[in-house]
Every structure is written in C-alpha cells, then in structure tokens.
Scaffold this motif. Structure first.
Motif, PDB file in Angstrom:
ATOM      1  N   LEU A  29      -4.523  13.247  -4.772  1.00  0.00           N
ATOM      2  CA  LEU A  29      -4.693  11.861  -5.173  1.00  0.00           C
ATOM      3  C   LEU A  29      -5.946  11.311  -4.489  1.00  0.00           C
ATOM      4  N   TYR A  30      -6.683  10.465  -5.208  1.00  0.00           N
ATOM      5  CA  TYR A  30      -7.918   9.891  -4.677  1.00  0.00           C
ATOM      6  C   TYR A  30      -7.834   8.369  -4.694  1.00  0.00           C
ATOM      7  N   HIS A  31      -8.185   7.762  -3.563  1.00  0.00           N
ATOM      8  CA  HIS A  31      -8.193   6.300  -3.469  1.00  0.00           C
ATOM      9  C   HIS A  31      -9.323   5.744  -4.321  1.00  0.00           C
ATOM     10  N   VAL A  32      -8.972   4.803  -5.207  1.00  0.00           N
ATOM     11  CA  VAL A  32      -9.992   4.217  -6.081  1.00  0.00           C
ATOM     12  C   VAL A  32     -10.108   2.706  -5.928  1.00  0.00           C
ATOM     13  N   GLY A  33      -9.189   2.067  -5.197  1.00  0.00           N
ATOM     14  CA  GLY A  33      -9.293   0.620  -5.039  1.00  0.00           C
ATOM     15  C   GLY A  33      -8.104   0.044  -4.299  1.00  0.00           C
ATOM     16  N   ASN A  34      -8.271  -1.159  -3.814  1.00  0.00           N
ATOM     17  CA  ASN A  34      -7.175  -1.858  -3.143  1.00  0.00           C
ATOM     18  C   ASN A  34      -7.462  -3.350  -3.172  1.00  0.00           C
ATOM     19  N   HIS A  35      -6.422  -4.126  -2.968  1.00  0.00           N
ATOM     20  CA  HIS A  35      -6.571  -5.577  -2.874  1.00  0.00           C
ATOM     21  C   HIS A  35      -5.651  -6.068  -1.770  1.00  0.00           C
ATOM     22  N   ASP A  36      -6.234  -6.723  -0.780  1.00  0.00           N
ATOM     23  CA  ASP A  36      -5.470  -7.256   0.349  1.00  0.00           C
ATOM     24  C   ASP A  36      -5.379  -8.771   0.202  1.00  0.00           C
ATOM     25  N   TRP A  37      -4.287  -9.227  -0.393  1.00  0.00           N
ATOM     26  CA  TRP A  37      -4.134 -10.668  -0.581  1.00  0.00           C
ATOM     27  C   TRP A  37      -3.867 -11.361   0.756  1.00  0.00           C
ATOM     28  N   SER A  61       0.558 -15.287   7.522  1.00  0.00           N
ATOM     29  CA  SER A  61       0.958 -15.446   6.122  1.00  0.00           C
ATOM     30  C   SER A  61       1.603 -14.192   5.560  1.00  0.00           C
ATOM     31  N   GLY A  62       2.023 -13.302   6.434  1.00  0.00           N
ATOM     32  CA  GLY A  62       2.699 -12.112   5.973  1.00  0.00           C
ATOM     33  C   GLY A  62       1.741 -10.985   5.632  1.00  0.00           C
ATOM     34  N   SER A  63       2.314  -9.908   5.143  1.00  0.00           N
ATOM     35  CA  SER A  63       1.553  -8.724   4.771  1.00  0.00           C
ATOM     36  C   SER A  63       1.759  -8.481   3.285  1.00  0.00           C
ATOM     37  N   MET A  64       0.682  -8.636   2.504  1.00  0.00           N
ATOM     38  CA  MET A  64       0.788  -8.470   1.052  1.00  0.00           C
ATOM     39  C   MET A  64      -0.470  -7.774   0.546  1.00  0.00           C
ATOM     40  N   ALA A  65      -0.297  -6.616  -0.074  1.00  0.00           N
ATOM     41  CA  ALA A  65      -1.455  -5.844  -0.528  1.00  0.00           C
ATOM     42  C   ALA A  65      -1.017  -4.825  -1.574  1.00  0.00           C
ATOM     43  N   SER A  66      -1.997  -4.200  -2.172  1.00  0.00           N
ATOM     44  CA  SER A  66      -1.747  -3.098  -3.096  1.00  0.00           C
ATOM     45  C   SER A  66      -2.882  -2.099  -2.966  1.00  0.00           C
ATOM     46  N   VAL A  67      -2.569  -0.850  -3.233  1.00  0.00           N
ATOM     47  CA  VAL A  67      -3.577   0.203  -3.170  1.00  0.00           C
ATOM     48  C   VAL A  67      -3.375   1.104  -4.388  1.00  0.00           C
ATOM     49  N   ILE A  68      -4.484   1.552  -4.962  1.00  0.00           N
ATOM     50  CA  ILE A  68      -4.425   2.360  -6.179  1.00  0.00           C
ATOM     51  C   ILE A  68      -5.011   3.744  -5.893  1.00  0.00           C
ATOM     52  N   TYR A  69      -4.268   4.773  -6.299  1.00  0.00           N
ATOM     53  CA  TYR A  69      -4.739   6.151  -6.205  1.00  0.00           C
ATOM     54  C   TYR A  69      -4.799   6.756  -7.607  1.00  0.00           C
ATOM     55  N   ARG A  70      -5.687   7.720  -7.787  1.00  0.00           N
ATOM     56  CA  ARG A  70      -5.834   8.366  -9.080  1.00  0.00           C
ATOM     57  C   ARG A  70      -5.601   9.855  -8.956  1.00  0.00           C
ATOM     58  N   GLY A  71      -4.844  10.392  -9.911  1.00  0.00           N
ATOM     59  CA  GLY A  71      -4.591  11.824  -9.966  1.00  0.00           C
ATOM     60  C   GLY A  71      -4.490  12.259 -11.412  1.00  0.00           C
ATOM     61  N   LYS A  72      -3.669  13.276 -11.668  1.00  0.00           N
ATOM     62  CA  LYS A  72      -3.489  13.795 -13.019  1.00  0.00           C
ATOM     63  C   LYS A  72      -2.037  13.664 -13.451  1.00  0.00           C
ATOM     64  N   ASN A  73      -1.819  13.429 -14.760  1.00  0.00           N
ATOM     65  CA  ASN A  73      -0.463  13.401 -15.290  1.00  0.00           C
ATOM     66  C   ASN A  73      -0.108  14.781 -15.836  1.00  0.00           C
ATOM     67  N   LYS A  74       1.069  14.899 -16.428  1.00  0.00           N
ATOM     68  CA  LYS A  74       1.543  16.210 -16.874  1.00  0.00           C
ATOM     69  C   LYS A  74       0.694  16.807 -17.996  1.00  0.00           C
ATOM     70  N   ASP A  75      -0.030  15.944 -18.696  1.00  0.00           N
ATOM     71  CA  ASP A  75      -0.892  16.420 -19.780  1.00  0.00           C
ATOM     72  C   ASP A  75      -2.315  16.717 -19.310  1.00  0.00           C
ATOM     73  N   GLY A  76      -2.574  16.522 -18.021  1.00  0.00           N
ATOM     74  CA  GLY A  76      -3.910  16.786 -17.487  1.00  0.00           C
ATOM     75  C   GLY A  76      -4.858  15.608 -17.553  1.00  0.00           C
ATOM     76  N   GLY A  77      -4.376  14.459 -18.048  1.00  0.00           N
ATOM     77  CA  GLY A  77      -5.215  13.279 -18.107  1.00  0.00           C
ATOM     78  C   GLY A  77      -5.164  12.467 -16.824  1.00  0.00           C
ATOM     79  N   ASP A  78      -6.102  11.527 -16.668  1.00  0.00           N
ATOM     80  CA  ASP A  78      -6.124  10.682 -15.479  1.00  0.00           C
ATOM     81  C   ASP A  78      -4.884   9.792 -15.428  1.00  0.00           C
ATOM     82  N   GLN A  79      -4.326   9.656 -14.251  1.00  0.00           N
ATOM     83  CA  GLN A  79      -3.148   8.813 -14.036  1.00  0.00           C
ATOM     84  C   GLN A  79      -3.395   7.972 -12.786  1.00  0.00           C
TER      85      GLN A  79
END
Length: 563
Positions: A485-493, A523-541
């Motif tokens: 899996l490769y990190h492609v983005g995140n958002h730290d609200w 104000s608490g801890s609120m964030a999201s992080v996005i990773y990219r890999g492959k799905n069962k068909d070999g496409g980007d997920q």
C-alpha cells in the motif's frame, strides 16, 4: 575553474579592482545581499562575478566572515553557484572624522563566483523576446529542485537558503540554473524549526508562518520554491492570481495554456509532456500550502518529477526507430515489449511520490538503458531477446529491494508476505502465486511473531512522553490486500501526526503500520489518511482510514484492516 572540487583561491584586492575597472558601473551586473556584484575577466581568461561586500556590515567580524566563507566554499553541486575565490585585505588610511584626519583600518572583503552568462531567472522571465519553451522551463524547475535537495538532504547538516526567488537563480550559457546569493546572514543550519526576530527573505516569497510568527523551518524554502515554479510556468505576476481562484481552476488554466503550446511543438509526445505540466503546477500549489506540515519535502518533489520523465523516456525509446523498415514487421514484438516495460515500471512507481524511487534511481536508469538496447534489436530484426526472462529478472530485483526497504522501516512490523515469503511455505513452493494467495496468507499471519504487540510497544513510549497533549490517538493499519500500500494523501482536521516522519509512506502486505496522531488545540483528534493498492482485478484501489476522537485526557486507539 570548472572543477567542482577546486578549493576557492585567494585573489588580491588589487587584481579584483583591475579586472572590474575599479568596480565601475559598466561592469556592475547586480546587487546582492550586503554588496554589489561586478563581472571581470581573470588573468587566466575566465570570467568571474565579484561580490564586493559593503565596507561595514554590523556584526560581520573576521571570525564570522571565515565561518560563512567555509559554508559557501563547501557547497559543491552543479545547481549551486560555485565560489571560486575570495579577497580579505586590511590597509590603513587617513579618513576625515569630526573635521580632522584620523588613521583608520579599512577592511575590504569580496567573494568571487563563477560567472553566469545568461543572467538571472528573473531577467529571463520578464524578457518578452524569450520563447516560452516547455522543455527549457522544465529543466530550470528540475535544476532548482536538485540544488535545493542538495542543501536540504545531501549535506551533513541541512542548510536553508531563505531567499529563494528568480533574482537569486542564475542561468549559465547552457541555461542550467544555479541557486545563488546565500547572503551571509541567511545560512541557518539544522533540521528543527526556529524562531527569529531578524528580517529575512523577500516579500511575496515568505511563508505565512514566518509572516505571522517568525517561524523558520525547512519548509520555508519549499514555499518559496512553489512561488518560483508558478512564475516559471504562468508568468511573473501569476502567483497573485493563483490565490484568487480555486487550485483546480488555476491548474486547468495553466495546463490548458501549455497543452496548446505543446500541440505545436511536441505533438509526438503530447500526452506524457501534458501530464508533466500538470504535475508541476500541482507540485507548486502544494508547496504554497498555508500549513507548512502539508508541504512536500524536496525529496518527494524530485520523486514526482522523475516519474514524469520516465514516461517520456520510455515513449522516446519506443520511437527511436520509427522510420525503420523493420518497424511494421516487428510491431507485435514491440507491443509486447512496451507491455512488460509498463508492468516493470509499475513496480517502481506504483505510489506517486514514493521515496523508493530515489533509492532505485540507478537501477531505473539501468533498466531504461537496457530497454533502449532491446528496442534496437527489435527494429534491426534481431529480436532474440527473451522479453519474459528480462521482465521477470527486473521485477525480481525490484521486489527484493522493496522487501528490504519495508523490513527495515522503523514504524512497520512483521515480515512482508510476498511471493518470496509464499515460496517458503508448503503448498506454494515452485508454483504460480496470485494476489489472492498473498492476501489470504497475510490474514492468516496477522499476529505472526506477535508483530501487533511489537507495534503497540513501539508507540506507547511516544504517547506517554507527549503528556502535554490531552488526547493522542495510537493508530494501527494492517495490510492484507496482497500488495504494497502507498500513502497518497491525508487530511488533518484536528491535530497532526507526531514527529517529522509523517504517515508511513508504504505498508507491505502482511505488515502492521503504527503512528501517533495528537489532538489539536484542545479540539480532539480527527483525521483521515488514504492509501492506494490493487483490488482483486488488478486495478487501483484506494483505502480510506478515518478517525474522530473527541477531547479527553486519555489515549485512544484506532485499528484498521485493509483487505
């Protein structure tokens, strides 16, 4: 004086005075920090730029001059203006003082640099007679980035420029850019953020954290770099327009302009060059993000630029012999070659901004060289190279290098479950392996060697030490997708990732990733992080991991499974 490793030599002040015609206005080529710059032809025939420092600079004593001389003398890079000599002489003169003449010591200091025939980037950008050629401008962007990478990541101690702007980028006779004018008070060194009350930099290139709170960090130069790239791509005044519209709108405007230009000059490679333009303007806008923590590092920027070049080089290799009479005969074989070339490149560049590219750059260059040689065989009708053997050899080498990198990362735990790992298991040895095999075994080995416990032990001290944060979330991500899996983005609200490492850039199949996210300003801890890999068909997920922990004087846990 072309040897980068040559030691700057002592030059007499009398010699400098002679070759600059007594520092005349005719020989003046600019004004830099703390002094004027003149050109002069050395007795050996080489042209040099002489920076005559003002006679009196507050706080500039001999010890400080010597320290800064060494800082400049030790900079040796093709994209950094080279210091070739210096002059430091003191003489006694009678000078008027309060209606009388007094004998005083006069110290003359000068620094001598290689002379840049094409002047500054600022002059180039404002000269309407200059053709807006994309490849020239991209080479300038890449060269500036390489020089900055040298300062930030290749010196033993990182060095900040703190006044990066078109006027401080000079162009040699081949239009190679070189960062100049470090300014004697601008050589701040070290990796940590600093606070200063000194006035530094140039308005328009200063990041908001410096304007608001006088904070200096390595991301100061990154902000300035973003402004410079915008001006190279969109014009000297377009940085201000970029702030008046949405990032996407600005990207579309600049991209459309250059795509139109490319259609008349590089129609044979329009698609890869068009993508390169878009990635460059995206990089520039990321660099000028108001939050310095979200700006990319210079290494990440170089990685993305290298990716755009690979696509162009592969296309160029496939077109080397388009006029060959054998082209039609071998078209099927060439299509096969290009197919495996793209597949092999995928293993190197799956994640945009992937730091493994820099590690594998030598191997990548070797691959491209082999690719071009293979295409030569194809077009000469000597297509006796085994495409499949060549492809499998390179993929195996790249997988091994990636596995080593994942196994040594400080925030990843557990052995990577890849084809090499499966080959050591009963039932898989010597047999074809699929993505679903790797994913299934990764789930079976989720707690192998208590790697989940090791991940927790790694984070606990980091959370406990940071007790001044009322809320800190321990985050764990397990990869059971079958591929890296490769990190492609995140958002730290609310809050931010702890320490300068950021989110794990890669997570191997079968590995736990661990990191700490601290709350922001009660104000608490609120964030999201996005990773990219492959799905069962070999496409980007894409895999989105999010959490929202309200403020509380305890520690929280967040576990996610990707599969």
């Amino acid at each position: 004086m072309d040897d980068l490793s040559a030691v700057p030599r002592v030059m007499s002040f009398q010699l400098l005075n002679e070759i600059t015609k007594n520092f005349s206005a005719d020989m003046k080529i600019g004004t830099g920090s703390f002094g004027n710059v003149y050109k002069g032809q050395h007795t050996d025939g080489e042209w040099i730029a002489v920076k005559l420092l003002h006679n009196y600079i507050p706080g500039l004593e001999d010890e400080q001059f010597e320290k800064e001389y060494h800082n400049l003398a030790n900079l040796q890079h093709k994209n950094i203006v080279r210091l070739v000599g210096y002059s430091h002489e003191t003489r006694r003169e009678f000078l008027p003082y309060n209606g009388d003449l007094v004998l005083a010591d006069i110290t003359q200091r000068a620094l001598c640099f290689e002379y840049m025939q094409n002047g500054s980037l600022e002059k180039f950008l404002t000269d309407e007679s200059k053709e807006r050629d994309w490849r020239t401008r991209y080479a300038i962007i890449k060269g500036i980035c390489q020089g900055l990478k040298y300062l930030h990541e290749e010196l033993q101690t990182p060095m900040y420029h703190l006044d990066l702007k078109p006027a401080n980028v000079l162009l040699d006779e081949n239009m190679v850019p070189k960062i100049a004018d470090f300014g004697l008070s601008r050589l701040f060194r070290g990796e940590q953020s600093k606070f200063t009350k000194s006035d530094i930099g140039t308005r328009g290139y200063l990041p908001p954290e410096y304007i608001d709170a006088c904070i200096i960090s390595i991301k100061f130069d990154i902000f300035s770099l973003g402004v410079v790239i915008i001006k190279i791509m969109a014009g000297p005044t377009e940085h201000f327009r970029s702030a008046e519209m949405s990032p996407q709108e600005f990207i579309e405007i600049v991209h459309a302009y250059w795509k139109t230009k490319l259609q008349t000059t590089l129609v044979h490679a329009l698609e890869p060059y068009s993508k390169q333009v878009k990635r460059c303007i995206e990089i520039a806008l990321n660099c000028v993000d108001a939050d310095r923590h979200k700006r990319p590092s210079i290494g990440e920027i170089i990685n993305v630029l290298n990716e755009t070049e690979i696509a162009i080089q592969v296309l160029g290799a496939s077109m080397n012999h388009t006029g060959s009479s054998m082209n039609k005969i071998n078209s099927d074989r060439e299509r096969e070659f290009l197919r495996y070339a793209k597949e092999t490149l995928y293993y190197v560049h799956r994640g945009q901004g992937n730091t493994s590219f820099e590690i594998n750059s030598d191997q990548e260059r070797e691959f491209l060289r082999d690719a071009k040689e293979t295409l030569d065989y194809v077009h000469r009708g000597q297509g006796n190279t085994s495409f499949e053997d060549f492809r499998q050899t390179h993929i195996a080498e790249l997988e091994e290098q990636e596995r080593k990198g994942l196994s040594t990362a400080v925030n990843l735990f557990g052995e990577v479950v890849d084809n090499y790992k499966l080959d050591q298991m009963p039932g898989y040895k010597g047999k074809p392996k699929k993505r679903e095999d790797r994913a299934r075994e990764a789930l079976n080995l989720m707690c192998e060697d208590r790697k989940d416990v090791m991940a927790c032990r790694y984070l606990c001290p980091k959370v406990i030490i940071q007790v001044y944060w009322p809320r800190a979330t321990q985050c764990f991500i397990y990869n059971a997708t079958g591929d890296t899996l490769y990190h492609v983005g995140n958002h730290d609200w609310s809050g931010h990732i702890l320490n300068s490492r950021g989110y794990p850039e890669r997570i191997g199949n079968g590995q736990w990733a661990a990191f700490v996210h601290c709350q922001g300003s009660f104000s608490g801890s609120m964030a999201s992080v996005i990773y990219r890999g492959k799905n069962k068909d070999g496409g980007d997920q894409h895999y989105l991991v999010s959490w929202n922990n309200p403020i509380r004087y305890t520690f929280g846990f967040n576990k996610a499974y990707c599969g």
